[in-house]
Design an enzyme around this catalytic site. Structure first.
Site, PDB file in Angstrom:
ATOM      1  N   SER A 193       0.818  -1.219   0.000  1.00 43.22           N
ATOM      2  CA  SER A 193       0.000   0.000   0.000  1.00 43.22           C
ATOM      3  C   SER A 193       0.849   1.265   0.000  1.00 43.22           C
ATOM      4  O   SER A 193       0.399   2.321   0.447  1.00 43.22           O
ATOM      5  CB  SER A 193      -0.959   0.009   1.210  1.00 43.22           C
ATOM      6  OG  SER A 193      -1.769  -1.153   1.212  1.00 43.22           O
ATOM      7  N   ARG A 194       2.067   1.145  -0.475  1.00 41.85           N
ATOM      8  CA  ARG A 194       3.003   2.274  -0.539  1.00 41.85           C
ATOM      9  C   ARG A 194       3.379   2.806   0.846  1.00 41.85           C
ATOM     10  O   ARG A 194       3.896   3.915   0.967  1.00 41.85           O
ATOM     11  CB  ARG A 194       2.447   3.419  -1.401  1.00 41.85           C
ATOM     12  CG  ARG A 194       2.241   3.037  -2.879  1.00 41.85           C
ATOM     13  CD  ARG A 194       3.555   2.687  -3.537  1.00 41.85           C
ATOM     14  NE  ARG A 194       3.430   2.478  -4.966  1.00 41.85           N
ATOM     15  CZ  ARG A 194       3.253   1.280  -5.535  1.00 41.85           C
ATOM     16  NH1 ARG A 194       3.157   0.207  -4.774  1.00 41.85           N
ATOM     17  NH2 ARG A 194       3.180   1.168  -6.838  1.00 41.85           N
ATOM     18  N   LEU A 195       3.147   2.010   1.889  1.00 43.21           N
ATOM     19  CA  LEU A 195       3.529   2.411   3.240  1.00 43.21           C
ATOM     20  C   LEU A 195       4.930   1.869   3.530  1.00 43.21           C
ATOM     21  O   LEU A 195       5.139   1.039   4.416  1.00 43.21           O
ATOM     22  CB  LEU A 195       2.499   1.899   4.253  1.00 43.21           C
ATOM     23  CG  LEU A 195       1.086   2.454   4.055  1.00 43.21           C
ATOM     24  CD1 LEU A 195       0.117   1.836   5.059  1.00 43.21           C
ATOM     25  CD2 LEU A 195       1.080   3.978   4.183  1.00 43.21           C
TER      26      LEU A 195
END
Length: 212
Positions: free
Chosen positions: A189-191
């Site tokens: 999630s691009r985290l």
């Protein structure tokens, strides 16, 4: 193919503070060995970004040739574009893009030249053809033809036939002494995990987590 087709999520690993080595050199060595173990082609290839007196940025790929507690070492022609930029602004940003492991390392720091003795020791460890090439190539200058470069190489090869090739006066090593080293690990999630070592005035390293 649209660029949307290239989207992916990152899920190979994470990076937590408790897993870090106490200094960035040890952490880099750990990740570098894992990159070698994963058989990433040329894991020592790094993007070297500089800026000259005019402030214009420039980037190229160079090869890391040594690392110790003082910094990260690469070699070049001092008269090349990067040599001229470093003479005007001795700072560099290095990027190791280990994409297959969903990792990158970014090193920002100041740059100094190695001693002539250090540069000579490395120069004479290089293959003979590479030593000759350092003499033959006026790096970053405009060439009239490919043949001009080949002819220059042949001339140098003839000049030093049967002799030890001396270290060119305009060729040698640079050491990037890091002020910060960021380890980036892709996450879902691009985290992503971004942990940065930053050197304090005391010389100690402070670890900071950055938002992705």
């Amino acid at each position: 193919m649209s660029l949307a087709d290239l989207r992916k999520d990152y899920s190979l690993a994470g990076l937590l503070e408790k897993d870090l080595a106490r200094d960035p050199f040890r952490q880099f060595d750990k990740w570098f060995q894992e990159a070698q173990g994963a058989k990433i082609p040329e894991p020592n290839a790094m993007v070297c970004s500089l800026a000259g007196a005019d402030g214009r940025p420039s980037s190229r790929i160079v090869l890391l040739k040594a690392i110790d507690g003082r910094g990260f070492v690469f070699y070049s022609n001092y008269d090349s574009r990067k040599g001229r930029e470093l003479a005007a602004n001795p700072r560099a940003s290095l990027l190791f893009p280990w994409i297959a492991l969903e990792r990158q390392v970014i090193i920002d720091g100041t740059v100094t030249r190695l001693t002539r003795e250090e540069s000579a020791a490395y120069f004479h460890s290089r293959p003979l053809a590479s030593q000759l090439g350092a003499w033959a190539s006026p790096q970053s200058t405009i060439l009239p033809t490919r043949a001009a470069l080949d002819d220059a190489y042949k001339a140098v090869e003839k000049k030093y036939a049967g002799e030890e090739i001396p270290l060119p006066p305009n060729w040698g090593g640079y050491r990037v002494s890091p002020e910060s080293v960021e380890f980036w690990q892709g996450r879902r999630s691009r985290l992503h995990d971004r942990l940065r070592y930053r050197r304090e005035k005391s010389g100690d390293w402070l670890v900071e987590r950055l938002a992705p």
